[in-house]
Design a protein around this motif. Structure first.
Motif, PDB file in Angstrom:
ATOM      1  N   ARG A 248      49.011  85.010  65.079  1.00 13.87           N
ATOM      2  CA  ARG A 248      47.590  85.354  64.584  1.00 13.87           C
ATOM      3  C   ARG A 248      46.809  84.121  64.519  1.00 13.87           C
ATOM      4  O   ARG A 248      45.691  84.403  64.079  1.00 13.87           O
ATOM      5  N   SER A 249      47.327  82.897  64.660  1.00 17.55           N
ATOM      6  CA  SER A 249      46.458  81.649  64.343  1.00 17.55           C
ATOM      7  C   SER A 249      45.976  80.946  65.769  1.00 17.55           C
ATOM      8  O   SER A 249      45.151  80.471  65.577  1.00 17.55           O
ATOM      9  N   TRP A 250      46.872  81.093  66.923  1.00 19.49           N
ATOM     10  CA  TRP A 250      46.485  80.053  68.073  1.00 19.49           C
ATOM     11  C   TRP A 250      45.048  80.611  68.548  1.00 19.49           C
ATOM     12  O   TRP A 250      44.267  79.796  69.055  1.00 19.49           O
ATOM     13  N   LYS A 251      44.743  82.122  68.635  1.00 15.68           N
ATOM     14  CA  LYS A 251      43.381  82.422  69.085  1.00 15.68           C
ATOM     15  C   LYS A 251      42.483  81.709  68.125  1.00 15.68           C
ATOM     16  O   LYS A 251      41.463  81.224  68.629  1.00 15.68           O
ATOM     17  N   PRO A 252      42.482  82.122  66.877  1.00 18.51           N
ATOM     18  CA  PRO A 252      41.500  81.429  65.978  1.00 18.51           C
ATOM     19  C   PRO A 252      41.404  79.826  65.931  1.00 18.51           C
ATOM     20  O   PRO A 252      40.091  79.373  66.118  1.00 18.51           O
ATOM     21  N   TRP A 253      42.306  79.051  66.246  1.00 18.71           N
ATOM     22  CA  TRP A 253      42.200  77.620  66.442  1.00 18.71           C
ATOM     23  C   TRP A 253      41.205  77.597  67.790  1.00 18.71           C
ATOM     24  O   TRP A 253      40.338  76.696  67.673  1.00 18.71           O
ATOM     25  N   LEU A 254      41.604  78.143  68.892  1.00 16.56           N
ATOM     26  CA  LEU A 254      40.823  77.920  70.123  1.00 16.56           C
ATOM     27  C   LEU A 254      39.356  78.253  69.948  1.00 16.56           C
ATOM     28  O   LEU A 254      38.416  77.406  70.170  1.00 16.56           O
ATOM     29  N   ARG A 255      39.129  79.446  68.974  1.00 20.94           N
ATOM     30  CA  ARG A 255      37.964  79.959  68.954  1.00 20.94           C
ATOM     31  C   ARG A 255      37.015  79.054  68.066  1.00 20.94           C
ATOM     32  O   ARG A 255      35.871  78.710  68.299  1.00 20.94           O
ATOM     33  N   GLY A 256      37.821  78.536  66.927  1.00 21.92           N
ATOM     34  CA  GLY A 256      37.064  77.703  65.901  1.00 21.92           C
ATOM     35  C   GLY A 256      36.728  76.394  66.743  1.00 21.92           C
ATOM     36  O   GLY A 256      35.672  75.814  66.396  1.00 21.92           O
ATOM     37  N   THR A 257      37.599  75.839  67.564  1.00 21.67           N
ATOM     38  CA  THR A 257      37.316  74.617  68.225  1.00 21.67           C
ATOM     39  C   THR A 257      35.926  74.786  69.222  1.00 21.67           C
ATOM     40  O   THR A 257      34.953  74.139  69.341  1.00 21.67           O
ATOM     41  N   ALA A 258      35.720  76.003  69.698  1.00 19.85           N
ATOM     42  CA  ALA A 258      34.678  76.370  70.544  1.00 19.85           C
ATOM     43  C   ALA A 258      33.512  76.400  69.864  1.00 19.85           C
ATOM     44  O   ALA A 258      32.201  76.046  70.377  1.00 19.85           O
ATOM     45  N   PHE A 259      33.715  76.884  68.413  1.00 21.64           N
ATOM     46  CA  PHE A 259      32.450  76.817  67.763  1.00 21.64           C
ATOM     47  C   PHE A 259      32.099  75.479  67.317  1.00 21.64           C
ATOM     48  O   PHE A 259      30.903  75.377  67.213  1.00 21.64           O
ATOM     49  N   GLY A 260      32.899  74.863  67.049  1.00 26.14           N
ATOM     50  CA  GLY A 260      32.902  73.583  66.163  1.00 26.14           C
ATOM     51  C   GLY A 260      32.038  72.397  66.617  1.00 26.14           C
ATOM     52  O   GLY A 260      31.349  71.681  66.464  1.00 26.14           O
ATOM     53  N   PHE A 261      32.659  72.088  68.048  1.00 23.26           N
ATOM     54  CA  PHE A 261      32.208  70.893  68.726  1.00 23.26           C
ATOM     55  C   PHE A 261      30.964  70.970  69.264  1.00 23.26           C
ATOM     56  O   PHE A 261      30.077  69.934  69.029  1.00 23.26           O
ATOM     57  N   PRO A 262      30.397  72.078  69.768  1.00 26.51           N
ATOM     58  CA  PRO A 262      28.764  71.948  70.189  1.00 26.51           C
ATOM     59  C   PRO A 262      28.087  71.830  69.089  1.00 26.51           C
ATOM     60  O   PRO A 262      27.005  71.214  69.079  1.00 26.51           O
ATOM     61  N   PHE A 263      28.294  72.552  67.952  1.00 27.13           N
ATOM     62  CA  PHE A 263      27.371  72.251  66.722  1.00 27.13           C
ATOM     63  C   PHE A 263      27.423  70.882  66.214  1.00 27.13           C
ATOM     64  O   PHE A 263      26.357  70.351  65.655  1.00 27.13           O
ATOM     65  N   GLY A 264      28.652  70.295  66.249  1.00 26.78           N
ATOM     66  CA  GLY A 264      28.937  68.760  65.817  1.00 26.78           C
ATOM     67  C   GLY A 264      28.101  67.867  66.539  1.00 26.78           C
ATOM     68  O   GLY A 264      27.522  66.628  66.107  1.00 26.78           O
ATOM     69  N   ALA A 265      28.295  68.370  67.980  1.00 26.89           N
ATOM     70  CA  ALA A 265      27.565  67.277  68.917  1.00 26.89           C
ATOM     71  C   ALA A 265      25.994  67.471  68.939  1.00 26.89           C
ATOM     72  O   ALA A 265      25.047  66.583  69.443  1.00 26.89           O
ATOM     73  N   LEU A 266      25.390  68.341  68.447  1.00 25.14           N
ATOM     74  CA  LEU A 266      24.147  68.576  68.303  1.00 25.14           C
ATOM     75  C   LEU A 266      23.231  67.482  67.359  1.00 25.14           C
ATOM     76  O   LEU A 266      23.964  67.483  66.295  1.00 25.14           O
ATOM     77  N   PRO A 267      22.154  67.017  67.373  1.00 22.01           N
ATOM     78  CA  PRO A 267      21.665  65.979  66.620  1.00 22.01           C
ATOM     79  C   PRO A 267      21.270  66.620  65.415  1.00 22.01           C
ATOM     80  O   PRO A 267      21.035  66.003  64.295  1.00 22.01           O
ATOM     81  N   ALA A 268      20.966  68.018  65.262  1.00 19.40           N
ATOM     82  CA  ALA A 268      20.677  68.674  64.344  1.00 19.40           C
ATOM     83  C   ALA A 268      21.959  69.415  63.713  1.00 19.40           C
ATOM     84  O   ALA A 268      21.744  70.700  63.222  1.00 19.40           O
ATOM     85  N   GLY A 269      22.904  69.086  64.197  1.00 18.21           N
ATOM     86  CA  GLY A 269      24.145  70.139  64.012  1.00 18.21           C
ATOM     87  C   GLY A 269      24.905  69.781  62.613  1.00 18.21           C
ATOM     88  O   GLY A 269      24.239  69.532  61.655  1.00 18.21           O
ATOM     89  N   GLY A 270      25.989  70.159  62.304  1.00 17.20           N
ATOM     90  CA  GLY A 270      26.888  69.941  61.061  1.00 17.20           C
ATOM     91  C   GLY A 270      27.944  71.081  61.139  1.00 17.20           C
ATOM     92  O   GLY A 270      28.140  71.795  62.133  1.00 17.20           O
TER      93      GLY A 270
END
Length: 499
Positions: A248-270
């Motif tokens: 139940r955890s491995w897919k959420p780990w990958l999906r969470g990574t896909a959400f997190g990195f692009p937002f963090g890399a944006l100058p207006a991210g977080g």
């Protein structure tokens, strides 16, 4: 191929016995401080930043990488066991994590948070290796007007997008810009806002500001709300996950990574937006909807992965452009500046070995974090039982020692108290801290780029618009500012017509 060779050279430096020991110490200290109640990663990094003084830059940043990821992990432990998020990005982890802990599944919640942090941190750091050089190549072609526009976007983003109130965000930003003005004008040589104090001619050190606002302000705030009732810590055994939990955890780990990195890399991210998006996605995709709100493991795995991937993503604009997008990155930028190193597109040319050592340290620190914290989780839980008066008295002591170590001037202790009271007042009136820190760090740089642009154009305001990048950034700024008005005056009447 060159980047891979540089990364391998970075690993060669990190795995030297002394450097590996420093990485281990960074992970242990970062986790031990980050796990304490009410202390988020930014405060952890700010509080521990002075202990790296006196080290060589390479050794300091190896330890710093461990502190960075250790503080991130510690925040999840507090959220799960105490329902006390250290920062806004850990709020979503607390929603399901604390429910799991109360249901007797604290071990599983801590395990999925730790492994999810490792997976997301590793993938995020790998993406950092791939993406940052591309951003650097793009940034080399930017001129002063483009940099000024990007910094203006950062100011608008942290006050308008990430805060609960635009007015409060703007007030915080203005206070930060004012603090950043203290010192000598780089163009005219005149002293500004020094009040006749010679020691202020060099300005107020960013480390003093960060430690005061985060550590002292938080300690005073907690002291003002202390209760005599002891903290209730949920007991935890050795973290482990069963076969069903892994499934139940491995897919959420990958999906969470896909959400997190692009937002963090944006100058207006977080990290706030991707953690909430991850939680909403897992709630929609889960095969166990009845568990959400009662302790669903997907609700811990996804947001915690998104949080850590976002943390890796924030290093992209910080290293490549010199733009921090959250409080932790802002404090890390202060660490670079304390060594006379200026992040930006030329960083990879001037300090290439240091940058690749830092990135390699993130990989090593992330692995050490997993290997150490799974068996040590019960120990961290016992740290939560430290009485709050002793805990925050210790924080004030180390904050004072750290502030004094910056310049060895008694004036810094006075500034620490004054700015600490400012941090306390900001919490009292709900003012966000990040705009202030960003204003202190980026304010002087934005002034420099803006004045340089105006000098090149002979004082014409058109000089602030240099090319397609600045046009695009100003368009984004206008959209960010106008969107709330559009939503208020257009979207609401449309909903009323549909009703």
């Amino acid at each position: 191929m060159d980047n891979l060779n540089n990364l391998l050279q970075g690993f060669e430096d990190v795995i030297a016995p002394m450097n590996l020991l420093l990485a281990l110490i960074g992970v242990l200290v970062g986790t031990a401080v980050g796990v304490l109640p009410g202390i988020g990663p930014a405060m952890t990094v700010a509080l521990l930043l002075p202990i790296t003084y006196g080290m060589e830059p390479v050794q300091a940043f190896i330890m710093f990488a461990g502190i960075f990821y250790g503080g991130m992990y510690g925040g999840s432990t507090t959220s799960i066991l105490l329902n006390t998020p250290g920062e806004s990005s850990s709020v979503v982890t607390a929603i399901e994590g604390n429910k799991m802990a109360k249901a007797g599944r604290a071990a599983q919640a801590l395990a999925t948070a730790a492994i999810g942090s490792f997976v997301a941190g590793t993938i995020g750091t790998l993406l950092l290796v791939l993406v940052t050089p591309i951003v650097v190549d793009f940034a080399i072609g930017l001129g002063a007007p483009d940099y000024f526009a990007l910094m203006l976007l950062s100011f608008i983003a942290v006050t308008s997008v990430l805060g609960a109130s635009r007015i409060r965000g703007l007030i915080s930003l203005l206070m930060g810009l004012t603090i950043g003005l203290v010192g000598i004008d780089a163009v005219s040589g005149q002293q500004r806002l020094t009040l006749g104090v010679p020691q202020l001619a060099d300005g107020i050190d960013v480390v003093v500001v960060a430690v005061a606002v985060f550590a002292v302000g938080e300690a005073l705030w907690v002291a003002a709300h202390l209760r005599r009732r002891p903290v209730e810590v949920i007991p935890v055994g050795r973290p482990w996950m069963g076969k069903k939990d892994w499934k139940r955890s491995w897919k959420p780990w990958l999906r969470g990574t896909a959400f997190g990195f692009p937002f963090g890399a944006l100058p207006a991210g977080g990290a706030e937006i991707p953690t909430f998006l991850s939680y909403a996605t897992e709630k929609r995709l889960t095969k166990h909807p009845e568990e959400f709100g009662k302790g669903a493991i997907e609700g811990v795995a996804g947001p915690e992965a998104a949080n850590n991937a976002s943390a890796a993503g924030t290093l992209v604009p910080m290293l490549a452009l010199g733009l921090p997008t959250n409080a932790t990155a802002a404090v890390m930028l202060a660490a670079f500046q304390s060594y006379g190193i200026q992040p930006g597109p030329l960083l990879f040319e001037r300090e290439a070995s240091l940058v690749w050592v830092l990135i390699a340290s993130l990989f090593v620190g992330n692995l050490l974090l997993l290997l150490l914290n799974l068996p040590l989780a019960p120990t961290w839980a016992r740290l939560l039982r430290i009485p709050r008066p002793y805990l925050y008295a210790g924080i004030l002591f180390f904050a004072s020692m750290g502030a004094y170590a910056v310049n060895a001037q008694p004036l810094d202790l006075f500034l620490l108290l004054i700015l600490g009271l400012l941090g306390f007042a900001m919490r009292r009136f709900g003012l966000p801290v990040l705009p202030l820190i960003l204003g202190v760090i980026l304010g002087p740089r934005a002034e420099l780029q803006g004045r340089r642009s105006l000098q090149l154009s002979g004082g014409e305001l058109s000089g602030l618009v240099g090319g397609p990048v600045s046009y695009a950034v100003y368009t984004v700024i206008v959209l960010v500012l106008v969107w709330p008005l559009v939503r208020r005056f257009v979207a609401r009447p449309l909903r009323e017509l549909r009703a």
